[in-house]
Design an enzyme around this catalytic site. Sequence first.
Site, PDB file in Angstrom:
ATOM      1  CG  PHE A 174      44.600  44.451   3.581  1.00 23.82           C
ATOM      2  CD1 PHE A 174      45.466  43.548   4.171  1.00 23.82           C
ATOM      3  CD2 PHE A 174      43.801  43.995   2.537  1.00 23.82           C
ATOM      4  CE1 PHE A 174      45.546  42.234   3.751  1.00 23.82           C
ATOM      5  CE2 PHE A 174      43.867  42.689   2.102  1.00 23.82           C
ATOM      6  CZ  PHE A 174      44.747  41.803   2.706  1.00 23.82           C
ATOM      7  CD  GLU A 175      47.555  51.384   6.651  1.00 27.55           C
ATOM      8  OE1 GLU A 175      46.731  52.203   6.186  1.00 27.55           O
ATOM      9  OE2 GLU A 175      47.765  51.252   7.868  1.00 27.55           O
ATOM     10  CB  ILE A 176      42.599  50.427   1.247  1.00 29.31           C
ATOM     11  CG1 ILE A 176      42.291  49.099   1.945  1.00 29.31           C
ATOM     12  CG2 ILE A 176      41.882  50.506  -0.093  1.00 29.31           C
ATOM     13  CD1 ILE A 176      40.843  48.979   2.392  1.00 29.31           C
TER      14      ILE A 176
END
Length: 824
Positions: free
Chosen positions: A524-526
């Site tokens: 996940f790239e938040i």
Amino acid sequence: MRSRSAPALLRAGLALGVTGLALSALTAPAATAQDRVLRADRAVTRACFDSPLPARTPGVDRREVTSGVDGLVQARLSPGTGAEGDWDLAVFDKATGAVVAASSALRSRELAESFVTKGQVLVVQGCRHTGPAKSAVLGVDFLALTPQGTPTGAERAEVVRVNTPEQKDKTALLGLDLDLTEKGDATGVEVVLAGDADRKVLRDSGLTYSTVDADLSRTSREHAARDREYAASRASTGLPSGRTSYRHLYEHDHELKELARANPKLVKAFTLAEPSVEGRDVVAVEIAENVENTHDGKPVNTVMGVHHAREWPAAEHATEWAYELVNGYKDKSLKSLVAKTRNVIVPIVNVDGFSISREAEPKGDFSRFDYEMKRKNCRASDSPPALGTGVCKANPGGSARGTDPNRNYAGFWGGAGASTSWSGETYRGSAPFSEPETRNIRKLVSERAVTNLITLHTYGNLVLRPPGVADVRAPLEEPVVKALGDRMASRNGYESIPSWGLYDTTGTTDDWSYWTTGGFGFTFEINPAGFHPAYENAVVAEYLGTAPAAGEGKGGNRAAFLDMLANAADPAAHGTLTGTAPKGYELKARKTFQTPTSPVRQPDGTTTPPIMVTETLESRHTAPGGRFSWSVNPSTRPYVAGRYGREPQAPPQSTITLVNPPGVPGENPSFPGDGTAEVIPFTVSGLPSADNGRFDVSVSWGSAATDWDLFVLNAAGETVAQSAAGGTNSERATLVDPPAGEYRAVLVNYSQADPANPDDWTAGKVEFASPVPPTYGVKEAYTVTCADKRGRLVGVTDVFVDRGQSVDVGALCTDSARATKQRR
């Protein structure tokens, strides 16, 4: 080597000297061994870093020390004699009572480190938190530091979006050794330019770009100020913990062990196998019913954060997820899912880097000496000797020193998307698993049969799935993996794409874990705004799914994590072994194999043969007595199972020639706002006459100084492919599995080398290719053994199990097991 500027290292620089433990009475004799031993007759559970406590407070021992230098204080604890317990450590400024540094790991091995000034009086406080150890050994060192570089603010950092419409452009960008973010798409990637030297590198490359944030340094300072205002304006938030600000390493560690202390049957805090380069412990928690029964056979769901030091929201989301599971279990909203699974949470994989980034002076200039923006770990041995001296927090190599842990796993290590230079932000390390951070995760995943894994990063609003390199081709399970990624992305509003869709990466966590074990792995790239932007957005809004997050009203990352947990609990998502065994007998599922890395790219651009990496997967199950059910990953790992594709149902369509209309349209750098262009229609056929796995639209012209851009539109006028590179004399746009229908090739005259003598495009064509058929590899078996309570081997068999399959190994632990076992 990456070229970076070197603005001032305020209060940091080359280590010039070291002093020993200095008691507050500077004229007193040198410290003795007795002075170094902290003692407490009883343990008291408290946060040691909350405040300096009076002498003779139960559970506390303290020393006063005076810094003789402008530089660093390093306070360490190590176990005393006898049994080891849990002691914590904190350093305070005596005059103000403010915490200077702290450490709250699970044992009596602590490192508290920060900047001090000459003459500053400090209170060093040791707290016996739990356990039998009545003493711990204290060491305090001061390191004198000399400022380096030019004044802060002499250079301006910025974020730009580099246009990468083709794979060759992404490859060229990766080769520049600039600071790439994880925010990007098929046609561009955001890049941090730390100063003028970086700007020159990018300009000289010929790649085109546009400015996203002209003064990232100012933006970083504004975010820090906003965080202070946000925390001061409220007592709590809607997060499971109620937290209002970014935690320090010592706060993460303390809260995890407090969750375990308050919920002993549900939560277990533990230390990963290896300490960091600087000697810090890596703290994790496991959450499950009857949590001490680690080998109960339930599927293991793992969430981890902060491979990259500056990505603070990753740790926050992981820690909040731990609170979520505990609170949800108590409130029974998550009880059934927690009851069916075991959950391992590692908020901070790279503890050295994170501690340095979190404690650093908030400069925000992205220079080599901006330690707040450090990405990598603290490995120094790969640096040039002159830059390998000094501590990680202040050294002549600055934040550029170290290895990127998320390029150090064995999965395709050594290939594209990782730097060969020690100073590169994506430096891969000297060998696969050369770093303690990656060896810790390797051991955890290899020994626990982790069926589901999410590794958290910032930033870009992406859910990434394997593979990290386009040429690897998707696994046979691509439809299943994509569906799970899409489902999670529907909750947080992120884009679900294969990792290579951002840019090629090798040596990453999810690639290694998935291809090696078969456990589902995602990154996940938040958030869309930065590495650790405003807490209220990057943590509160992104976790809960509130404005302004893309997951507003959809559940946010909380709901995405729940989707992954539900998948872990679903027997259709992993394999299951069943049978009968006497109570307390131990079953093991084991296999050993070798997997090649990528051909290893060398600094001079050549490659050497792949390295063969030996892997051993071994998980255990303690039989409850009688019938057992044991969740495992598929016995056949995706690396050898085969690759996804489809069989052609007809030949591909013949090549179409694009006819160049008369004349040359005017220069147009503003498409699609300005529609001036040449439009050439073409038709894509479908079954039964043609089966097209892809088409490539290409054009070329004479001079690389002229720039044509190519866009492909479908019948609805939507752009489905494009190529808009600079510094070339050709463009190629690709669409995979194109639907049959009408399309238009749009040629935009972006700029001419000589407008008086236009350089028109030629050789336009649409080429078609067949679908790539699937490939199928070998099947692999687990060797499953049974040992009695004395450790004697009493049963063994080979087992093949697929995802979603249940295989009965029978009465494996009895003498008749080989004759009576059933496998289906």
